[in-house]
Design a protein around this motif. Structure first.
Motif, PDB file in Angstrom:
ATOM      1  N   THR A 218       1.161   3.358  -8.754  1.00 15.84           N
ATOM      2  CA  THR A 218       1.202   2.848  -7.275  1.00 15.84           C
ATOM      3  C   THR A 218       2.492   3.180  -6.393  1.00 15.84           C
ATOM      4  N   PHE A 219       2.325   3.705  -5.280  1.00 11.48           N
ATOM      5  CA  PHE A 219       3.430   3.950  -4.375  1.00 11.48           C
ATOM      6  C   PHE A 219       3.378   3.225  -3.217  1.00 11.48           C
ATOM      7  N   ALA A 220       4.373   2.590  -2.862  1.00 12.58           N
ATOM      8  CA  ALA A 220       4.279   1.807  -1.526  1.00 12.58           C
ATOM      9  C   ALA A 220       4.368   2.667  -0.406  1.00 12.58           C
TER      10      ALA A 220
ATOM     11  N   LYS B 127      -8.484   3.636  -2.131  1.00 11.47           N
ATOM     12  CA  LYS B 127      -7.321   4.269  -2.406  1.00 11.47           C
ATOM     13  C   LYS B 127      -6.257   3.445  -2.084  1.00 11.47           C
ATOM     14  N   ARG B 128      -6.190   2.347  -1.207  1.00  9.20           N
ATOM     15  CA  ARG B 128      -5.277   1.514  -0.778  1.00  9.20           C
ATOM     16  C   ARG B 128      -5.500   0.218  -1.180  1.00  9.20           C
ATOM     17  N   LEU B 129      -4.213  -0.515  -1.132  1.00  4.45           N
ATOM     18  CA  LEU B 129      -4.136  -1.992  -1.561  1.00  4.45           C
ATOM     19  C   LEU B 129      -3.328  -2.366  -0.553  1.00  4.45           C
TER      20      LEU B 129
ATOM     21  N   LEU C 156       1.746  -2.050   1.647  1.00  3.25           N
ATOM     22  CA  LEU C 156       0.557  -1.007   1.630  1.00  3.25           C
ATOM     23  C   LEU C 156       0.931  -0.222   0.404  1.00  3.25           C
ATOM     24  N   TYR C 157       0.014  -0.355  -0.620  1.00  3.76           N
ATOM     25  CA  TYR C 157       0.256   0.485  -1.717  1.00  3.76           C
ATOM     26  C   TYR C 157      -0.780   1.591  -1.651  1.00  3.76           C
ATOM     27  N   LEU C 158      -0.497   2.643  -2.319  1.00  3.07           N
ATOM     28  CA  LEU C 158      -1.325   3.948  -2.750  1.00  3.07           C
ATOM     29  C   LEU C 158      -1.790   4.164  -3.937  1.00  3.07           C
TER      30      LEU C 158
ATOM     31  N   ARG D 214       1.120  14.096  -8.125  1.00  3.49           N
ATOM     32  CA  ARG D 214       1.991  13.489  -6.966  1.00  3.49           C
ATOM     33  C   ARG D 214       0.946  13.380  -5.699  1.00  3.49           C
ATOM     34  N   ARG D 215      -0.289  12.885  -5.779  1.00  3.45           N
ATOM     35  CA  ARG D 215      -1.167  12.898  -4.704  1.00  3.45           C
ATOM     36  C   ARG D 215      -1.804  11.627  -4.914  1.00  3.45           C
TER      37      ARG D 215
END
Length: 164
Positions: free
Chosen positions: A70-72, A101-103, A124-126, A133-134
């Motif tokens: 997860t990336f912010a 795809k989002r959280l 918002l996380y992805l 890296r996508r």
């Protein structure tokens, strides 16, 4: 930071994850010249809270071992009342919503003993494929868990979908 996958699990009540122990205490090195917690360290504490939450959403070590993470993508933070050195930090978390795809998550920081709110943090996380890296879709079991615990409560500042 490592995911916190041991210790007492949180209770889930009204859609909010609550732990039976504080997140920690305001460290001396987190305090600035005004003798309160420096704004950057609120994010450090909230990031530790995220690490504590992730295993309960199936976003911990197992997700990383599957090559995902997860990336912010966006974050908002407010400051309601100052925390000072040594104060015990309580933190709780709520999953507001998710899509493929989002959280969207909201954390609340509070004084562990007195209960008053110090700060709130929306993020918002992805879901990200760590090799490419996508952004990618959540695994089915993760998406089911996120949908199971999502409250649908409105965010104060962020939104789950794309802005027009």
């Amino acid at each position: 930071m490592p995911f916190v996958e041991d210790g007492a699990p949180p209770a889930l009540g009204g859609g909010v994850f609550r732990w039976p122990a504080p997140l920690g205490a305001v460290r001396p090195e987190w305090v600035d010249g005004y003798r309160h917690m420096n704004m950057g360290f609120y994010l450090v504490a909230f990031d530790a809270q995220t690490d504590r939450l992730w295993p309960h959403l199936r976003l911990g070590t197992a997700l990383r071992e599957a090559g995902l993470g997860t990336f912010a993508a966006e974050a908002w933070l407010d400051y309601q009342r100052e925390m000072t050195e040594g104060m015990p930090i309580g933190a709780e978390s709520e999953v507001l919503g998710c899509d493929a795809k989002r959280l969207l998550v909201r954390h609340r920081m509070f004084h562990w003993e007195e209960g008053w709110t110090s700060s709130a943090h929306e993020v918002l996380y992805l879901c990200v494929d760590l090799a490419a890296r996508r952004v990618t879709t959540w695994p089915e079991a993760v998406r089911a868990r996120l949908e199971e615990v999502a409250t649908g409560a409105p965010a104060k500042r962020l939104m789950l979908g794309r802005r027009a």
